[in-house]
Design an enzyme around this catalytic site. Structure first.
Site, short mmCIF file in Angstrom:
data_model
loop_
_atom_site.label_atom_id
_atom_site.label_comp_id
_atom_site.label_asym_id
_atom_site.label_seq_id
_atom_site.Cartn_x
_atom_site.Cartn_y
_atom_site.Cartn_z
N ARG A 83 18.09 0.85 -6.13
CA ARG A 83 18.33 -0.42 -6.83
C ARG A 83 19.72 -0.46 -7.47
O ARG A 83 20.46 -1.41 -7.30
CB ARG A 83 17.27 -0.65 -7.91
N THR B 165 17.06 0.01 1.52
CA THR B 165 15.65 -0.38 1.45
C THR B 165 15.38 -1.35 0.31
O THR B 165 14.28 -1.88 0.19
CB THR B 165 14.74 0.87 1.36
N ASP C 66 6.86 4.97 3.85
CA ASP C 66 7.55 3.86 4.52
C ASP C 66 9.03 4.07 4.83
O ASP C 66 9.44 4.10 5.99
CB ASP C 66 7.36 2.55 3.73
N GLU D 11 8.53 -7.47 2.01
CA GLU D 11 8.59 -6.83 3.33
C GLU D 11 8.36 -7.79 4.51
O GLU D 11 8.98 -7.65 5.56
CB GLU D 11 7.61 -5.66 3.41
#
Ligand SMILES: *[C@@H]1O[C@H](CO)[C@@H](O)[C@H](O)[C@H]1NC(C)=O
Ligand SMILES: *[C@@H]1O[C@H](CO)[C@@H](O)[C@H](O)[C@H]1NC(C)=O
Ligand SMILES: *[C@@H]1O[C@H](CO)[C@@H](O)[C@H](O)[C@H]1NC(C)=O
Length: 584
Positions: A173, A567, A302, A480
């Site tokens: 982040r 991501t 993931d 997602e």
């Protein structure tokens, strides 16, 4: 039982199920007797179903190449911006951001209903929401908002905080946000300075015997911090989802240490030799080995798979080791985790749980037909992988021709396409929002009579109509599915994906938006009067709204041939590495 033996069982599983199905069934039943009901092991049905799958393969997928996704599809490779819808997304961003700025500027977290901010730590904040959101402002062209956010970072952002912060979350982040903003700003030095400072404070997390990073790091003391109850345990995906950020930082600063620390992790994971490319979700930072634990594509699993592909793309397809690891992993997913729904035949991914004997030793895997919303990144990722790692030529067409893709490329394209359809089906709820977790039916017996008879999936823990909604029933503004829609649209020009995204956006507007400003978690997606949880996750600004904006933009806005998204949806430019990789 040694790890190696456990791992052998994964591939052994298929054979065992062919050869000794009955014996295995008896064994599994015996094992299941002692188990507490609250543990969500899969019923007998799953096992039987599993056997059927191993015998038949995923019928209809093998060789089922779908070059043009649907009959009568409106395919438009030269699509233009959809101004009206795109601007509606910008309005939503402004609505959310202005409420945050009014009530909580500078705080890590935002609670729109109470109109207040909180920090991740008592030691003070690290700009979580601002840094996560700033590149969305740049991409949307919100110059005033950008300037205020940028000035806040320059004046007030400090990482001199004496507390433990999550290594992975802070990297994806905050470090990812700073790096992306730096690039999009045309190299504003303040942003790189902050990124470098943060990167240097994160590096001590990698000081372990194996080189796998500890899950937390004290940013002021510059020390890695382990889990309290098992000091050396790390999450595989968390360890393997720092690489895009640290390698780009190495590229920008010419400090090779960032690169080697990140790359070492991949080497350790590869040497630990994941069977069939599927990694258990926990590893030991002392030994560098897997800890017997679940295999799944949801939380803690993931983004390991996501970053295999993206590391290959980041250095412009020059590091073949990542393509190889990616292909092996996708084949593992295809062979071991894919299933078809009982009724509507939606393709979904299951999880593998460690089955233990009476002494607590891991002996086998149980299949759990559980799919997190988090897994919905995979559809888009598979399609992106198909036209890059799975391509026979440099630049494939939009949409790709069959002749342009390898056999695995075609397989992955089709699976990706199907998984997106399944994820869209999970948005078929009273609110039009998807639950956090769905379970797929594996036998008619376990069907809850109150459930829709025709669906493939249900939300667990909702048996008591008067009880509070289960954790699984929530929609927490997750990105997602729209992420996959954005990629699928860019690669196909098929307008169905824009329509899907618009539908999801309208449901968010209707059910997650609050009058006080901002957006919050909807606790029960099957209740239009659902209670809310007072939190606007920073990934709503960073990912959900960014991917929606890009879905309705021209393909020249953050083009996929020049960028990889980390991501957390922070776009980083691809580059030719000037540091030679020592890893193969
Ligand atoms: C920095 O923080 C101070 C104190 O909260 C605040 O008054 C100031 O406006 C902030 N600077 C920026 C540029 O937001
Ligand atoms: C493929 O596209 C890239 C980026 O647009 C371009 O630089 C490259 O020359 C193209 N390659 C071929 C073979 O057309
Ligand atoms: C990536 O490689 C292609 C050729 O395969 C080249 O045209 C392109 O300029 C390269 N991009 C970068 C960022 O190095």
């Amino acid at each position: 039982m040694a790890d190696a033996e456990l791992r052998k069982r994964t591939t052994g599983q298929r054979e065992a199920q062919h050869n000794g199905a009955e014996k295995k069934l008896a064994k599994t039943m015996a094992r299941r007797k002692g188990r507490s009901k609250t543990v969500q092991w899969v019923g007998l049905g799953a096992l039987v179903l599993g056997i059927v799958y191993w015998y038949t393969g995923i019928a209809g997928i093998r060789g089922g190449w779908k070059a043009v996704p649907a009959k009568n599809a409106r395919i438009d490779p030269d699509y233009d911006v959809d101004i009206e819808r795109r601007d509606a997304i910008v309005d939503a961003f402004r609505y959310a951001w202005s409420a945050y700025e009014r009530d909580a500027m500078g705080y890590d977290n935002y609670h729109p209903i109470e109109k207040k901010g909180t920090e991740l730590s008592k030691a003070g904040g690290i700009g979580y929401t601002i840094v996560d959101a700033i590149d969305t402002m740049q991409i949307m062209g919100l110059a005033d908002e950008y300037k205020r956010a940028r000035d806040w970072i320059a004046e007030n952002l400090t990482f001199e905080r004496d507390d433990s912060f999550n290594t992975f979350e802070t990297t994806i982040r905050v470090l990812g946000g700073l790096l992306s903003a730096y690039h999009l700003s045309g190299n504003d030095p303040v942003l790189l300075e902050k990124a470098k400072d943060l990167g240097e404070r994160i590096l001590p997390a990698f000081q372990t015997r194996s080189g796998l990073p500890l899950p937390m790091v004290n940013l002021k003391r510059r020390t890695g911090v382990g889990e309290e109850w098992l000091k050396s345990m790390v999450s595989t995906a968390e360890a393997a989802t720092l690489q895009l950020e640290l390698k780009y930082l190495a590229h920008l600063t010419d400090e090779a240490e960032f690169w080697y620390k990140a790359e070492r992790v991949m080497d350790v994971i590869k040497k630990a030799d994941p069977e069939g490319g599927l990694v258990p979700i926990h590893m030991d930072a002392d030994t560098g080995q897997y800890i017997p634990s679940e295999i799944r594509l949801g939380s803690r699993g993931d983004s390991y798979y996501e970053y295999l592909l993206k590391q290959y793309l980041q250095t412009n397809r020059t590091e073949d080791v990542y393509r190889e690891m990616y292909e092996i992993a996708m084949t593992g997913i295809y062979d071991h985790l894919l299933h078809k729904g009982l009724h509507e035949k939606h393709l979904y991914t299951s999880e593998l749980l460690v089955a233990r004997d009476m002494y607590g030793q891991p002996v086998d895997w149980d299949i759990s037909p559980k799919q997190d919303h988090l897994v919905c990144f995979l559809g888009g990722s598979l399609m992106l992988g198909a036209v890059t790692a799975g391509a026979l030529i440099d630049n494939v067409s939009v949409p790709p021709h069959s002749s342009e893709l390898s056999e695995t490329g075609k397989r992955d394209w089709t699976v990706g396409y199907e998984l997106i359809e399944t994820c869209m089906d999970t948005y078929d709820t009273a609110t039009g929002l998807s639950p956090e977790i769905v379970h797929f039916y594996v036998s008619d017996d376990e069907r809850d009579p109150s459930e829709n008879r025709h669906k493939d999936w249900y939300v667990k823990g909702m048996e008591d109509p008067l009880g509070p909604p289960s954790y699984d029933a929530r929609y927490m503004l997750r990105p997602e599915t729209v992420e996959s829609l954005f990629i699928a649209f860019r690669l196909t020009g098929d307008h169905r994906y824009r329509d899907y995204g618009w539908k999801i956006f309208q449901a968010i507007e209707k059910h997650a938006k609050v009058e006080t400003g901002g957006y919050v978690t909807v606790l029960d997606v099957n209740n239009v009067e659902s209670a809310k949880e007072d939190k606007m996750e920073s990934f709503f600004l960073s990912e959900t709204l960014k991917y929606l904006y890009l879905l309705f933009s021209e393909s020249s806005v953050i083009p996929l041939d020049r960028y990889v998204f980390n991501t957390e949806a922070h776009p980083l430019p691809k580059f030719a590495p000037n540091i030679r990789t020592g890893f193969s």
